[in-house]
Design an enzyme around this catalytic site. Sequence first.
Site, PDB file in Angstrom:
ATOM      1  N   LYS A  16       0.813  -1.218   0.000  1.00 39.81           N
ATOM      2  CA  LYS A  16       0.000   0.000   0.000  1.00 39.81           C
ATOM      3  C   LYS A  16       0.849   1.272   0.000  1.00 39.81           C
ATOM      4  O   LYS A  16       0.566   2.217  -0.727  1.00 39.81           O
ATOM      5  CB  LYS A  16      -0.857  -0.005   1.283  1.00 39.81           C
ATOM      6  CG  LYS A  16      -2.316   0.097   1.014  1.00 39.81           C
ATOM      7  CD  LYS A  16      -3.206  -0.032   2.225  1.00 39.81           C
ATOM      8  CE  LYS A  16      -2.561   0.239   3.560  1.00 39.81           C
ATOM      9  NZ  LYS A  16      -3.493   0.741   4.557  1.00 39.81           N
ATOM     10  N   ARG A  91     -11.677   2.692   9.352  1.00 37.84           N
ATOM     11  CA  ARG A  91     -11.224   1.401   9.887  1.00 37.84           C
ATOM     12  C   ARG A  91     -12.399   0.498  10.244  1.00 37.84           C
ATOM     13  O   ARG A  91     -12.206  -0.658  10.577  1.00 37.84           O
ATOM     14  CB  ARG A  91     -10.390   1.605  11.156  1.00 37.84           C
ATOM     15  CG  ARG A  91      -9.277   2.610  11.032  1.00 37.84           C
ATOM     16  CD  ARG A  91      -7.975   2.068  10.588  1.00 37.84           C
ATOM     17  NE  ARG A  91      -7.357   1.107  11.471  1.00 37.84           N
ATOM     18  CZ  ARG A  91      -6.240   0.460  11.165  1.00 37.84           C
ATOM     19  NH1 ARG A  91      -5.661   0.666   9.994  1.00 37.84           N
ATOM     20  NH2 ARG A  91      -5.698  -0.380  11.995  1.00 37.84           N
ATOM     21  N   ARG A 130      12.101 -11.361   7.037  1.00 33.76           N
ATOM     22  CA  ARG A 130      13.193 -10.461   7.430  1.00 33.76           C
ATOM     23  C   ARG A 130      14.006 -11.047   8.591  1.00 33.76           C
ATOM     24  O   ARG A 130      13.445 -11.568   9.542  1.00 33.76           O
ATOM     25  CB  ARG A 130      12.599  -9.109   7.844  1.00 33.76           C
ATOM     26  CG  ARG A 130      13.667  -8.071   8.174  1.00 33.76           C
ATOM     27  CD  ARG A 130      13.119  -6.685   8.206  1.00 33.76           C
ATOM     28  NE  ARG A 130      11.917  -6.551   9.007  1.00 33.76           N
ATOM     29  CZ  ARG A 130      11.287  -5.409   9.190  1.00 33.76           C
ATOM     30  NH1 ARG A 130      11.724  -4.310   8.600  1.00 33.76           N
ATOM     31  NH2 ARG A 130      10.210  -5.347   9.949  1.00 33.76           N
ATOM     32  N   ARG A 164      13.047  -9.925  14.632  1.00 36.17           N
ATOM     33  CA  ARG A 164      12.333  -9.065  15.578  1.00 36.17           C
ATOM     34  C   ARG A 164      11.005  -9.721  15.932  1.00 36.17           C
ATOM     35  O   ARG A 164      10.441 -10.479  15.123  1.00 36.17           O
ATOM     36  CB  ARG A 164      12.041  -7.698  14.922  1.00 36.17           C
ATOM     37  CG  ARG A 164      13.258  -6.846  14.748  1.00 36.17           C
ATOM     38  CD  ARG A 164      12.925  -5.457  14.262  1.00 36.17           C
ATOM     39  NE  ARG A 164      11.547  -5.313  13.782  1.00 36.17           N
ATOM     40  CZ  ARG A 164      11.130  -4.282  13.060  1.00 36.17           C
ATOM     41  NH1 ARG A 164      11.957  -3.338  12.707  1.00 36.17           N
ATOM     42  NH2 ARG A 164       9.888  -4.193  12.670  1.00 36.17           N
ATOM     43  N   ARG A 175      -1.590 -10.472  13.297  1.00 35.85           N
ATOM     44  CA  ARG A 175      -1.822  -9.132  12.738  1.00 35.85           C
ATOM     45  C   ARG A 175      -2.633  -9.209  11.445  1.00 35.85           C
ATOM     46  O   ARG A 175      -3.544  -8.407  11.219  1.00 35.85           O
ATOM     47  CB  ARG A 175      -0.472  -8.462  12.483  1.00 35.85           C
ATOM     48  CG  ARG A 175      -0.576  -6.955  12.355  1.00 35.85           C
ATOM     49  CD  ARG A 175       0.778  -6.295  12.505  1.00 35.85           C
ATOM     50  NE  ARG A 175       1.365  -6.013  11.223  1.00 35.85           N
ATOM     51  CZ  ARG A 175       2.612  -6.228  10.880  1.00 35.85           C
ATOM     52  NH1 ARG A 175       3.448  -6.754  11.730  1.00 35.85           N
ATOM     53  NH2 ARG A 175       3.075  -5.940   9.693  1.00 35.85           N
TER      54      ARG A 175
END
Length: 221
Positions: A16, A91, A130, A164, A175
């Site tokens: 996005k 939202r 990552r 992380r 998420r």
Amino acid sequence: MTALNLMLMGLPGAGKGTQAERIVDQYHVPHISTGDIFRAAIKNETEMGLKAKAFIDRGELVPDEVTNGIVRDRLAEADTAQGFLLDGFPRNLAQAEALEKMGKELNRSLTAVINIHVDPDSLLERLTGRYICRNCGATYHKLFNPTKTDGTCDRCGGHEFYQREDDKPATVKNRLEVNLKMNTPLIDFYQQQNLLHEINGNQPIDDVFTDVQKILNDLRN
């Protein structure tokens, strides 16, 4: 020429941000990111900004009516007369209904909602790929930027890597699920209004933007 009053949707990792930058550069519409306008309203001590700050300072969620008020103030500014790109708002359905109402009042009704669709499994792969060298902090990605030699940092030759917390599969999966749950009613809402345009986000970035351009150029003509 039709004003491009746009809203951009997509799950985390769908690209996005990249597409928003390109839309803003190509079509010269202001990018209205809720994070940015919140910070600006608080800094400028607007009525709505002060209300938002009171909730944030108490560690509470800012209620819809305050969020809606901050967005309304921003949409009422002169630079949105020829179009805008909303990112991060609405939202939920209550906010979508508020946006519809303020759009009619301000003559800023949405022209199109662009949803960059990438299947969640691909996003999981993108977002959990990552990893970071523990010794020097160099960042790599399993798919897009792996180390030249497996298990050895290109920069310092270290062999220890870590992820992380945000990038760990369980966190990312959660998420994505939260966002999917939040986005689904909005997608249905805008589909019913014939405003929704689905873009295949599983393509290279340039191809995604070509598809976006086709939609926006058709709308503008």
